[in-house]
Design a protein around this motif. Sequence first.
Motif, PDB file in Angstrom:
ATOM      1  N   GLU A   1       0.946  -1.090  -0.013  1.00  0.00           N
ATOM      2  CA  GLU A   1       0.110  -0.124   0.066  1.00  0.00           C
ATOM      3  C   GLU A   1       0.787   1.459   0.038  1.00  0.00           C
ATOM      4  O   GLU A   1       0.209   2.374  -0.489  1.00  0.00           O
ATOM      5  N   LEU A   2       2.135   1.168   0.633  1.00  0.00           N
ATOM      6  CA  LEU A   2       3.078   2.380   0.657  1.00  0.00           C
ATOM      7  C   LEU A   2       3.536   2.856  -0.770  1.00  0.00           C
ATOM      8  O   LEU A   2       3.609   3.865  -1.036  1.00  0.00           O
ATOM      9  N   LYS A   9       0.480   4.512  -2.637  1.00  0.00           N
ATOM     10  CA  LYS A   9       0.265   5.833  -1.797  1.00  0.00           C
ATOM     11  C   LYS A   9       1.161   6.691  -2.776  1.00  0.00           C
ATOM     12  O   LYS A   9       0.723   7.926  -2.905  1.00  0.00           O
ATOM     13  N   TYR A  10       2.414   6.586  -2.801  1.00  0.00           N
ATOM     14  CA  TYR A  10       3.396   7.547  -3.660  1.00  0.00           C
ATOM     15  C   TYR A  10       3.402   7.102  -5.106  1.00  0.00           C
ATOM     16  O   TYR A  10       3.742   8.097  -5.753  1.00  0.00           O
ATOM     17  N   GLU A  16      10.187  -4.473   7.215  1.00  0.00           N
ATOM     18  CA  GLU A  16       9.727  -3.099   6.657  1.00  0.00           C
ATOM     19  C   GLU A  16      10.207  -3.297   5.315  1.00  0.00           C
ATOM     20  O   GLU A  16      10.697  -2.057   4.683  1.00  0.00           O
ATOM     21  N   TYR A  67       8.977  -3.128   2.181  1.00  0.00           N
ATOM     22  CA  TYR A  67       8.606  -2.109   1.182  1.00  0.00           C
ATOM     23  C   TYR A  67       8.969  -0.836   1.447  1.00  0.00           C
ATOM     24  O   TYR A  67       9.189   0.028   0.722  1.00  0.00           O
ATOM     25  N   GLU A  68       9.186  -0.300   2.781  1.00  0.00           N
ATOM     26  CA  GLU A  68       9.556   1.114   3.006  1.00  0.00           C
ATOM     27  C   GLU A  68      11.157   1.109   2.864  1.00  0.00           C
ATOM     28  O   GLU A  68      11.433   1.946   1.988  1.00  0.00           O
ATOM     29  N   LEU A  72      10.359   1.472  -1.380  1.00  0.00           N
ATOM     30  CA  LEU A  72      10.247   2.742  -1.363  1.00  0.00           C
ATOM     31  C   LEU A  72      11.548   3.672  -1.441  1.00  0.00           C
ATOM     32  O   LEU A  72      11.670   4.611  -1.995  1.00  0.00           O
ATOM     33  N   PHE A 119       8.621  11.673   1.421  1.00  0.00           N
ATOM     34  CA  PHE A 119       7.953  10.157   2.068  1.00  0.00           C
ATOM     35  C   PHE A 119       7.760  10.604   3.413  1.00  0.00           C
ATOM     36  O   PHE A 119       8.724  11.298   4.223  1.00  0.00           O
ATOM     37  N   GLY A 133       7.319   9.198   7.542  1.00  0.00           N
ATOM     38  CA  GLY A 133       7.650   8.239   8.201  1.00  0.00           C
ATOM     39  C   GLY A 133       9.527   8.442   8.842  1.00  0.00           C
ATOM     40  O   GLY A 133      10.345   9.347   8.263  1.00  0.00           O
TER      41      GLY A 133
END
Length: 208
Positions: A2-3, A6-7, A43, A45-46, A50, A191, A193
Amino acid sequence: MELILKYFPNLTDLQRSQFERLQELYLFWNAQINVISRKDTEEFYERHVLHSLGIAKIMEFTPGSSVLDIGTGGGFPGIPLAILFPEVQFHLVDSIGKKIKVVNEVAQALDLKNVRGTHARAEEIKEQFDFIVSRAVTAMPAFLPWTKGKFLKENKNPLPNGILYLKGGDLKEEMAPVKQSYHIHSLQKIFSGEFFETKAVVYVNMTK
């Protein structure tokens, strides 16, 4: 996942599918060849996908461009960028052969025809590219000599040919010896976070 949406909300169905499959592929290969730290897999995907795509927020590569990823490890930032820019050719190199095995296996599983993985040191690559990308393999003054002679003369992208480097921490001191013109793009502004609070994309213009 989803991350990523989102971007990058305008992904094609194929790109969405490829990004969705990334985590299971890396978990599978990581169990055999450790290319990602265990704590980062949660983590994924972050911290990997990303983070790699931060480069895409600074520069949208023109179709037909060529990009070299030096010290790619298991394929970051090259693999996520290759999914996002299917009409750009990516050459991913690393001096550790087992990491390049993962790169090529993941690229093959996702049918990424624009990815080539090579087991080599950066100095051994004799081709020329529009851009060189990398993720924190060393300090920039040590990295620059590895890129010598590797840039095409003609510019066809929004930014002049050069380096797009993912780096963290206080970069002022590290970049002080760099003679080329550069710009530090804070990912904190792009981003949300905690992870991105100290992260940046450093662009170095290598055409002058």
